[in-house]
Design an enzyme around this catalytic site. Structure first.
Site, PDB file in Angstrom:
ATOM      1  N   GLY A 194       0.833  -1.198   0.000  1.00 23.19           N
ATOM      2  CA  GLY A 194       0.000   0.000   0.000  1.00 23.19           C
ATOM      3  C   GLY A 194       0.861   1.238   0.000  1.00 23.19           C
ATOM      4  N   SER A 195       2.175   1.053  -0.200  1.00 16.08           N
ATOM      5  CA  SER A 195       3.122   2.157  -0.317  1.00 16.08           C
ATOM      6  C   SER A 195       3.079   3.057   0.926  1.00 16.08           C
ATOM      7  CB  SER A 195       2.834   2.946  -1.600  1.00 16.08           C
ATOM      8  OG  SER A 195       3.888   3.811  -1.911  1.00 16.08           O
ATOM      9  N   HIS A 196       2.869   4.379   0.720  1.00  7.16           N
ATOM     10  CA  HIS A 196       2.869   5.317   1.849  1.00  7.16           C
ATOM     11  C   HIS A 196       1.486   5.453   2.477  1.00  7.16           C
ATOM     12  CE1 HIS A 196       1.935   7.506  -1.851  1.00  7.16           C
ATOM     13  NE2 HIS A 196       1.189   8.302  -1.106  1.00  7.16           N
TER      14      HIS A 196
END
Length: 300
Positions: free
Chosen positions: A85-87
């Site tokens: 979900g990255s950042h």
């Protein structure tokens, strides 16, 4: 979720995707993920899907996103999958796909075509399929490739022992670079490397990481005031102020620098921080700004 895209449609990639023979034992897919899903529900589902397609799953485990396309190129694999979900907050997850062509991400139209194809498939028909493809653990090989790449002189702006007087606070956001970044940065020659938020407990990006640094060019002391400051629960920023004040005289005399390297959960976004002893503040540079400085440095 493909968070970074290249503009325009490349029909050649679609043709290459269609030509992949999933029953060819030479085809391999690299799979990695960030640690926001401690039970590995999503990552294991992807691995099973790859194997049910009759393809060999090259499993890298918890690794930073850039390492997946690196290994796609290294292994000449058919593609790569990064579950992340990255950042985004820890309760959000997604997926980043890489093609076998130079490890590039799919272009927007390619991504849409693939999504339409996925929606046409009945889950029940997939659930019954056997695991025809094999699973191979490539984690140690992948980490070796990642380390070697980052320590190569052409990928660094270090000259001689230029990092030896830097105290570096590394915020890995409870993410993919936990237990990886610190070792590489120590080998790169930084005088002191302090890892913050390195526990792999699923709490990715929580009071850490790059997302909340967006739009900030400086962080003032009032931002870390207990109970009221915008960054009052950010351990990495607290540490920068603590060390900066501790080494204030040395920094002012040019004998030391106190800096921060802040990453997101999957290790593909970066902010650079530096303590300013003359105004008791922390200067913030985004990844793009840092890259621009590096470009100028390497050019001149």
């Amino acid at each position: 979720m493909v968070l970074v895209r290249v503009a325009d449609f490349d029909p050649s990639i679609s043709r290459r995707l269609k030509k992949i023979n999933l029953n060819d034992s030479k085809n391999e897919i690299v799979v990695g993920w960030d640690p926001r899903d401690p039970e590995e529900i999503f990552s294991q589902a992807v691995i099973r899907g790859v194997r049910k397609a009759g393809v060999k799953a090259l499993v890298a485990g918890v690794v930073p996103t850039p390492l997946v396309p690196m290994m796609v190129i290294e292994k000449k694999a058919a593609g790569g999958v990064m579950i992340t979900g990255s950042h985004n907050p820890k309760d959000q997850n997604g997926i980043k796909l890489f093609s076998g062509y130079r490890g590039l991400k799919l272009l927007p139209a390619n991504d849409r075509a693939l999504t339409r194809a996925v929606f046409k498939i009945r889950f029940s028909s997939i659930a019954r399929l056997p695991l025809k493809g094999s699973r191979v653990d490539i984690r140690q090989e992948a980490l070796s490739v990642f380390t070697r790449f980052h320590l190569q002189q052409e990928n660094s702006w270090q000259e001689g022992n230029s990092f030896k007087n830097i105290t570096l606070v590394v915020d890995v956001a409870h993410g993919s670079l936990s237990r990886i970044a610190r070792k590489i940065l120590q080998r790169a020659g930084f005088g002191e490397v302090i890892e913050i938020n390195g526990r792999l407990n699923g709490n990715v990006n929580q009071y850490s990481g790059v997302a909340d640094l967006e739009g900030n060019s400086v962080i003032l002391p009032e931002a870390i005031l207990k109970g009221s400051g915008a960054f009052n629960r950010y351990r990495a920023i607290f540490k920068l102020f603590e060390l900066g004040r501790q080494y204030k005289i040395e920094i002012e005399r040019g004998r030391r620098r106190v800096c921060g390297a802040v990453f997101d959960a999957d290790g593909d976004r970066f902010f650079m921080l530096e303590y300013d002893p003359f105004r008791d503040r922390v200067i913030v540079l985004s990844g793009d700004e840092t890259a621009a400085h590096q470009m100028k440095y390497l050019k001149y």
